[in-house]
Design a protein around this motif. Structure first.
Motif: not given
Length: 89
Positions: A1-4, A6-11
């Protein structure tokens, strides 16, 4: 998830480059230690080779065939011969 995306959205935040450098260093160190360990292990085992017992070809063939052979017809109980007197104690 950190490289997708949506990573910024998830914090999530990107990992620092130093982390990847340290990870690469640990992996390389691990591989070097494993290779050194294998060299030591196989050098010691080569110094003391275990002698192989040479069996006659007939013995090897009989042992392999024994898995697929029976001494009695299928579906009947095998008749067991009594032990020789010197073994029955």
């Amino acid at each position: 998830l950190p490289a997708t995306p949506i990573a910024h959205t998830l914090g999530f935040s990107p990992l620092p480059v130093a982390f990847f450098a340290a990870l690469a260093g640990m992996v390389i160190g691990y591989l070097v230690l494993i290779e050194v360990g294998k060299k030591i292990f196989y050098r010691v085992s080569a110094m003391h080779p275990r002698p192989r017992r040479q069996y006659k070809r007939v013995r090897v063939l009989r042992r392999r065939a024994a898995r697929f052979s029976t001494s009695s017809p299928i579906g009947t109980d095998p008749v067991r011969e009594p032990l020789p007197s010197h073994l029955a104690s």
